[in-house]
Write a protein that holds these residues in place. Structure first.
Motif, short mmCIF file in Angstrom:
data_model
loop_
_atom_site.label_atom_id
_atom_site.label_comp_id
_atom_site.label_asym_id
_atom_site.label_seq_id
_atom_site.Cartn_x
_atom_site.Cartn_y
_atom_site.Cartn_z
N LEU A 1 4.49 -1.45 -3.44
CA LEU A 1 3.29 -2.16 -3.79
C LEU A 1 2.08 -1.42 -3.73
O LEU A 1 1.52 -1.03 -2.49
N ASP A 2 1.09 -1.10 -4.68
CA ASP A 2 -0.02 -0.35 -4.60
C ASP A 2 -1.08 -0.91 -5.49
O ASP A 2 -0.75 -1.32 -6.77
N GLY B 1 0.57 -1.28 0.13
CA GLY B 1 -0.19 0.07 -0.13
C GLY B 1 0.75 1.22 0.17
O GLY B 1 0.62 2.32 0.70
N ALA B 2 2.08 1.15 -0.73
CA ALA B 2 2.97 2.44 -0.94
C ALA B 2 2.37 3.52 -1.26
O ALA B 2 2.92 4.58 -0.99
N GLY B 3 1.20 3.74 -2.04
CA GLY B 3 0.75 4.97 -2.38
C GLY B 3 1.58 5.68 -3.17
O GLY B 3 2.14 5.25 -4.01
N THR B 4 2.09 6.97 -2.71
CA THR B 4 2.65 7.82 -3.38
C THR B 4 4.44 7.70 -3.15
O THR B 4 5.07 8.57 -3.57
N GLY B 5 4.52 6.88 -2.33
CA GLY B 5 5.80 6.27 -1.85
C GLY B 5 6.38 6.95 -0.78
O GLY B 5 7.51 6.94 -0.51
N VAL B 6 5.88 7.56 0.32
CA VAL B 6 6.17 8.21 1.33
C VAL B 6 7.15 7.27 2.19
O VAL B 6 8.40 7.82 2.44
N LEU B 7 6.39 6.48 2.59
CA LEU B 7 7.38 5.35 3.55
C LEU B 7 8.53 4.59 2.61
O LEU B 7 9.76 4.72 3.11
#
Length: 224
Positions: A77-78, A57-63
């Motif tokens: 992965l999202d 659930g990385a979304g836009t990659g913050v973490l």
């Protein structure tokens, strides 16, 4: 029904992708917030440089970016293609080779080979799983022996989902008011829970900067 729920979620986040990081609690808005996240995460978990990490659930990659900057090799992965496109557009040149993004659903068991990762992580994601136990069982298979899980999430309220009533009532972890449920499901999936703690610095930051802030927590576990 599960495919319909996932499709609805993907559409929601595809539409929202370009604005996502500009919103409080989603993206990181200032240096003080970044310092709070870094302090809580890396006090709780030591990620050895070179660790292979899956950010679910990385979304836009913050973490994903935070971990790649610490020397991890991260796969973000999202299931929402729009979020992954946004993440790729935000990939700093310095992280090319240590960070890549992939469209995919963590409920699918054949996405990765057994033993592919040292760590699997997620940030503010598990409330979106339509079958969290299946997801966690998949994670256990994708991890190396004694691989680790780090889950960051919060005590989200029902009203925080706005008008998405159908989603709330079909997503088992959508608005928990306890840290116990996620830890319990990890145990059922075969993990040994090691930490279940509040994010002290992150919660203090949001308490100062956001009305009615949600308390966030961090859980770590090892594959049994």
């Amino acid at each position: 029904m599960n495919k319909q729920i996932q499709s609805q979620l993907n559409q929601l986040y595809d539409t929202h992708a370009s604005q996502y990081e500009g919103e409080a609690g989603h993206g990181i808005q200032e240096q003080a917030e970044l310092e709070a996240w870094n302090a809580d995460i890396f006090t709780a978990v030591a990620f050895p440089p070179g660790s292979r990490v899956l950010d679910v659930g990385a979304g836009t990659g913050v973490l994903s970016r935070i971990l790649a900057e610490r020397g991890c090799y991260v796969t973000g992965l999202d299931p929402a293609a729009g979020m992954i496109a946004e993440a790729q557009s935000r990939l700093p040149p310095a992280l090319v080779g240590r960070l890549n993004f992939l469209v995919g659903d963590t409920h699918q068991p054949d996405l990765f080979s057994p033993g592919s990762f040292d760590w699997i992580v997620s940030r503010q994601v598990v409330g979106h799983f339509h079958d969290p136990l299946v997801a966690f069982q998949n994670w256990r298979g994708w991890l190396k022996a004694r691989g680790g899980v780090m889950i960051i999430d919060g005590l989200w309220r029902r009203d925080g989902w706005g008008n998405d009533e159908a989603l709330v009532d079909n997503l088992p972890l959508s608005c928990l008011q306890t840290r116990a449920t996620v830890a319990y499901l990890l145990t059922v999936a075969g993990f040994v829970v090691e930490k279940n703690i509040w994010l002290q610095r992150v919660n203090a930051y949001f308490a100062q900067n956001e009305a009615n802030s949600v308390k966030r927590y961090l859980i770590t576990a090892k594959s049994g």
